[in-house]
Design an enzyme around this catalytic site. Sequence first.
Site, PDB file in Angstrom:
ATOM      1  N   GLY A   1     -35.924  14.283 -24.128  1.00 41.77           N
ATOM      2  CA  GLY A   1     -35.335  13.457 -25.177  1.00 41.77           C
ATOM      3  C   GLY A   1     -36.350  12.967 -26.202  1.00 41.77           C
TER       4      GLY A   1
ATOM      5  N   GLY B   1     -34.570  11.363 -21.327  1.00 41.01           N
ATOM      6  CA  GLY B   1     -33.390  10.533 -21.175  1.00 41.01           C
ATOM      7  C   GLY B   1     -33.446   9.785 -19.857  1.00 41.01           C
TER       8      GLY B   1
ATOM      9  N   ASP C   1     -32.345  20.526 -23.657  1.00 38.09           N
ATOM     10  CA  ASP C   1     -31.246  20.138 -24.555  1.00 38.09           C
ATOM     11  C   ASP C   1     -31.813  19.475 -25.812  1.00 38.09           C
ATOM     12  OD1 ASP C   1     -32.037  17.820 -23.202  1.00 38.09           O
ATOM     13  OD2 ASP C   1     -30.016  16.967 -23.218  1.00 38.09           O
TER      14      ASP C   1
ATOM     15  N   GLU D   1     -36.882  20.223 -18.064  1.00 36.78           N
ATOM     16  CA  GLU D   1     -35.559  20.036 -17.451  1.00 36.78           C
ATOM     17  C   GLU D   1     -35.239  21.012 -16.328  1.00 36.78           C
ATOM     18  OE1 GLU D   1     -36.138  20.123 -20.724  1.00 36.78           O
ATOM     19  OE2 GLU D   1     -35.371  18.253 -21.586  1.00 36.78           O
TER      20      GLU D   1
END
Length: 349
Positions: A125, A76, A156, A148
Amino acid sequence: MSEGVVSTEKLTVGDAVLSELRGNVGVITLNRPRQLNALTTPMVESIDARLAAFSGEGLRAVVLNSASPRAFCAGGDIRAIRDNSLTGDAEAIERFFATEYRLNHRIATSAVPVVSFIDGICMGGGMGLSIHGTFRVVTDNASFAMPETKIGFFPDVGASYFLSRLPGALGPYLGLTGARITAADALYCGLATHRVSAGAFDEVIEAIDHGESIHGALAGMAGSSESSAGSLAAHRAEIDWCFGARTVREVDERLSQVGGTWATTTRDTLHELSPQSLEVSLHLISWGRQRSLAQCLEAELNVARKVVKTEDFIEGVRAALVDKDQRPLWGESRFRGADSAGRATWNVC
Ligand code: QUE
């Protein structure tokens, strides 16, 4: 096929996402190469809109690929999220994660098979775009990671669902350490489904378009050169033992007990990562094992809202992506500060 929604001409959806029809295959191309296709809110919205348009067309498959020779997608646009956190723009943060996770779910439930072509970096992502689809086709240039914990965040995009379902303790291993793995290792743990030669993607699209089945087409295109051996299999016993522990403290203790180069290096890596991220990540990956993808994404959205406001996230993104000094100073350690029973004292989820 219905007409009008998707023309055979190349459509430009913003600049950063392109789409076109090749025979009965819809192709969505990530085109933000200088940022390694790091996803912005408009990009996620564009991918979603293209996928929806292609879904009504009775297509054979939708292919996700990249215009960058280096990356499928690096994750992301986490620098923008940090800026929004610093200026208190909770709405922008909400819009990004809610839209991204909704897309992850749509890819998982798409009526048209989604096939990702991965010929470079696929992180965060990017994993969320590819893993929930039907097939992940890789070249030997592909690499995968959920990094992350390096930036004070947590895996996520459905990682509490997909990492928790990898064999043994590979999920917590990959999610906690952020280890970057090769195409061979991605095939070994199921993150990738098929391997083809670099430069064969055009042919693969033809094969999907004309083949009896997508799997048959992909299997028939399997790269001929010898794939380099991965390293996960060689460490499976240690990974399963150490990362099968129920707390981060216990993972650390088991690595210490195992000793040797691999365990020592892995332990050193963990000690450099955000303690808060490690606790949150292990908790979510254990929790997600018995939950649906929708439940996992909902929980991750709740946790993301909180984590992006914490000092570890602001500092982690600063060190990795803003100042690039790679020397984050993590906040008061919940890892070392865990109580005597090893219970975490973090409070973000
Ligand atoms: C962890 C991450 C990301 C990361 C590095 C991490 C991430 C991400 C990027 C990234 C990389 C190159 C770019 C860019 C972003 O790096 O999500 O804009 O040009 O997007 O350690 O989660």
